[in-house]
Scaffold this active site. Sequence first.
Site, PDB file in Angstrom:
ATOM      1  N   GLU A 363      27.142  49.789 -21.126  1.00  0.00           N
ATOM      2  CA  GLU A 363      26.650  48.396 -21.297  1.00  0.00           C
ATOM      3  C   GLU A 363      26.226  47.859 -19.836  1.00  0.00           C
ATOM      4  OE1 GLU A 363      28.325  45.256 -23.533  1.00  0.00           O
ATOM      5  OE2 GLU A 363      29.233  46.544 -24.796  1.00  0.00           O
TER       6      GLU A 363
HETATM    7  N1  CAA Z   1      18.926  38.843 -19.098  1.00  0.00           N
HETATM    8  C1  CAA Z   1      17.940  38.535 -19.832  1.00  0.00           C
HETATM    9  N2  CAA Z   1      16.731  38.822 -19.732  1.00  0.00           N
HETATM   10  C2  CAA Z   1      16.796  39.965 -18.867  1.00  0.00           C
HETATM   11  C3  CAA Z   1      17.703  40.545 -18.214  1.00  0.00           C
HETATM   12  C4  CAA Z   1      19.056  39.912 -18.486  1.00  0.00           C
HETATM   13  N3  CAA Z   1      19.950  40.441 -17.733  1.00  0.00           N
HETATM   14  N4  CAA Z   1      17.225  41.666 -17.563  1.00  0.00           N
HETATM   15  C5  CAA Z   1      16.024  41.684 -17.616  1.00  0.00           C
HETATM   16  N5  CAA Z   1      15.603  40.903 -18.715  1.00  0.00           N
HETATM   17  C6  CAA Z   1      14.132  40.608 -18.903  1.00  0.00           C
HETATM   18  C7  CAA Z   1      13.413  40.198 -17.848  1.00  0.00           C
HETATM   19  O1  CAA Z   1      13.436  38.702 -17.460  1.00  0.00           O
HETATM   20  C8  CAA Z   1      11.895  40.824 -18.511  1.00  0.00           C
HETATM   21  O2  CAA Z   1      11.413  39.625 -19.129  1.00  0.00           O
HETATM   22  P1  CAA Z   1       9.619  39.307 -19.029  1.00  0.00           P
HETATM   23  O3  CAA Z   1       8.998  40.466 -19.169  1.00  0.00           O
HETATM   24  O4  CAA Z   1       9.701  38.252 -19.960  1.00  0.00           O
HETATM   25  O5  CAA Z   1       9.845  38.744 -17.633  1.00  0.00           O
HETATM   26  C9  CAA Z   1      12.358  41.980 -19.200  1.00  0.00           C
HETATM   27  O6  CAA Z   1      13.629  41.791 -19.574  1.00  0.00           O
HETATM   28  C10 CAA Z   1      12.201  43.257 -18.393  1.00  0.00           C
HETATM   29  O7  CAA Z   1      12.865  43.144 -17.262  1.00  0.00           O
HETATM   30  P2  CAA Z   1      12.560  43.981 -16.126  1.00  0.00           P
HETATM   31  O8  CAA Z   1      11.049  43.749 -15.666  1.00  0.00           O
HETATM   32  O9  CAA Z   1      13.444  43.577 -14.973  1.00  0.00           O
HETATM   33  O10 CAA Z   1      12.870  45.716 -16.388  1.00  0.00           O
HETATM   34  P3  CAA Z   1      13.413  46.656 -15.843  1.00  0.00           P
HETATM   35  O11 CAA Z   1      13.244  47.762 -16.453  1.00  0.00           O
HETATM   36  O12 CAA Z   1      12.899  46.545 -14.194  1.00  0.00           O
HETATM   37  O13 CAA Z   1      14.869  46.450 -15.544  1.00  0.00           O
HETATM   38  C11 CAA Z   1      17.139  46.684 -16.531  1.00  0.00           C
HETATM   39  C12 CAA Z   1      15.810  46.264 -16.579  1.00  0.00           C
HETATM   40  C13 CAA Z   1      17.634  45.532 -16.156  1.00  0.00           C
HETATM   41  C14 CAA Z   1      17.363  47.872 -15.659  1.00  0.00           C
HETATM   42  C15 CAA Z   1      17.541  46.954 -17.987  1.00  0.00           C
HETATM   43  O14 CAA Z   1      16.804  48.216 -18.328  1.00  0.00           O
HETATM   44  C16 CAA Z   1      18.936  47.313 -17.997  1.00  0.00           C
HETATM   45  O15 CAA Z   1      19.745  46.076 -18.216  1.00  0.00           O
HETATM   46  N6  CAA Z   1      19.525  48.438 -18.063  1.00  0.00           N
HETATM   47  C17 CAA Z   1      20.753  48.947 -18.579  1.00  0.00           C
HETATM   48  C18 CAA Z   1      20.877  49.034 -20.068  1.00  0.00           C
HETATM   49  C19 CAA Z   1      22.266  49.106 -20.709  1.00  0.00           C
HETATM   50  O16 CAA Z   1      22.981  48.081 -20.256  1.00  0.00           O
HETATM   51  N7  CAA Z   1      22.563  49.836 -21.481  1.00  0.00           N
HETATM   52  C20 CAA Z   1      23.796  49.774 -22.131  1.00  0.00           C
HETATM   53  C21 CAA Z   1      23.649  50.610 -23.577  1.00  0.00           C
HETATM   54  S1  CAA Z   1      24.362  49.326 -24.632  1.00  0.00           S
HETATM   55  C22 CAA Z   1      26.087  49.915 -24.773  1.00  0.00           C
HETATM   56  O17 CAA Z   1      26.436  50.687 -23.914  1.00  0.00           O
HETATM   57  C23 CAA Z   1      27.020  49.652 -26.102  1.00  0.00           C
HETATM   58  C24 CAA Z   1      28.035  50.296 -26.281  1.00  0.00           C
HETATM   59  O18 CAA Z   1      28.077  51.002 -27.354  1.00  0.00           O
HETATM   60  C25 CAA Z   1      29.268  50.250 -25.491  1.00  0.00           C
END
Ligand code: CAA
Length: 379
Positions: A363
């Site tokens: 996550e």
């Molecule tokens: N909340 C809401 N919206 C969000 C957000 C958040 N925390 N983070 C990013 N966004 C939105 C942004 O506002 C943007 O929206 P707009 O285009 O409308 O402006 C969009 O998402 C894209 O965001 P970024 O431009 O910031 O994208 P990025 O690629 O630079 O970064 C990231 C994104 C934050 C790194 C994201 O990819 C991330 O959170 N990565 C980690 C993924 C993760 O947590 N994976 C877990 C897998 S699920 C799991 O583990 C479940 C299980 O089984 C236990």
Amino acid sequence: MDFNLSEEHQAVREAARDFAENHLLPGVIDRDNEQKFSPELLRQMSELGFMGMMVSPDYGGGGMDTLSYVIAMEEISKVDASAAVIMSVNNSLVCWGLERFGTEAQKEKYLTQLASGKVVGAFCLSEPEAGSDATSQHTTAIDMGDHYLLNGTKNWITSGGTSSICLVMAQTHPEKQHKGINAFIVEKGSEGFVVGKKEDKMGIRASDTHTLMFTDVKVPKENRLGDDGFGFKFAMSTLNGGRIGIAAQALGIAAGAFEISLKYSKERKTFGKPISEHQAIQFKLSEMATKVEAARLLVYKAARLKDEGKDYIQASAMAKLYASETAMWVTTEAVQVHGGYGYVKEYHVERFMRDAKITQIYEGTSEIQKLIIARELLK
Ligand code: CAA
């Protein structure tokens, strides 16, 4: 912020602790060894309402707040972090995502089953080449008019084997990048949906983690969550709350390891006295207790903000970052307090140390949490 727990919150803690100590503790070492969770335990968790705690009673859930959920997560994780992750993904990713963003028909059809624990859900975002970089979705969902055609592979899916309902993220409009991603409700048993290999993991071994493969899986149009292109926002918004659940799991792992160490330090004697009377051990216990308490406050704060309808993106990232780092540190110290006994399975702390590691990874890794916190600070 008022952290005096209400009678209801205390009752939730009692119920979760009772279940953990009387039902999860017996057999926890065997389940870890055998990499199997018991369907009977899952049935009991469902009957006690732990699988859909925050879902409205209208859809068969407990109608509780996030604070109740994290309290229960802490108590369950103090004993069995595998049970806790099955519970966490079902509650805060699958049920919450469906209740917040699903249509009435989707809620009636799927949420009711998931909230009652009749079936288990999985959240399918990660791929071989899309872990932290979640926008790089290679799974595709082609719009065929009345249905989508789903193709691709999802990795490291919690409850990948036991789940019946999966929320799957896939790219529909590659030219739009993350704004082209959709989220779908996909039923197990759909033609072309294959459950791949089960991972042989370091920790949380009793929860099953699988690769899932989709080849020309037909997903009805009405199974898309939200508007066309809403899938990445869906995943991110859902993960903001999911991270509070994982933070609570990490808190529970740390608290469990600390409590066992405290008890052990009063029983184990070296140099003619209990090791708790040696300052070297006292310093460890003090630091463990302080970090656990700080983690608890961050987890409760994030839960409270969510319950009050305030922004909790930064708070949930801070809670997850701090609680998971604490879990790793405290469990390593717990093994050290136990010495040689800590290195064998019987004393539980080696399992806690193995279980703690994943909380720094899933996550959103600790590094991703720092990125989220920095973005919130600087925006
Ligand atoms: N909340 C809401 N919206 C969000 C957000 C958040 N925390 N983070 C990013 N966004 C939105 C942004 O506002 C943007 O929206 P707009 O285009 O409308 O402006 C969009 O998402 C894209 O965001 P970024 O431009 O910031 O994208 P990025 O690629 O630079 O970064 C990231 C994104 C934050 C790194 C994201 O990819 C991330 O959170 N990565 C980690 C993924 C993760 O947590 N994976 C877990 C897998 S699920 C799991 O583990 C479940 C299980 O089984 C236990």
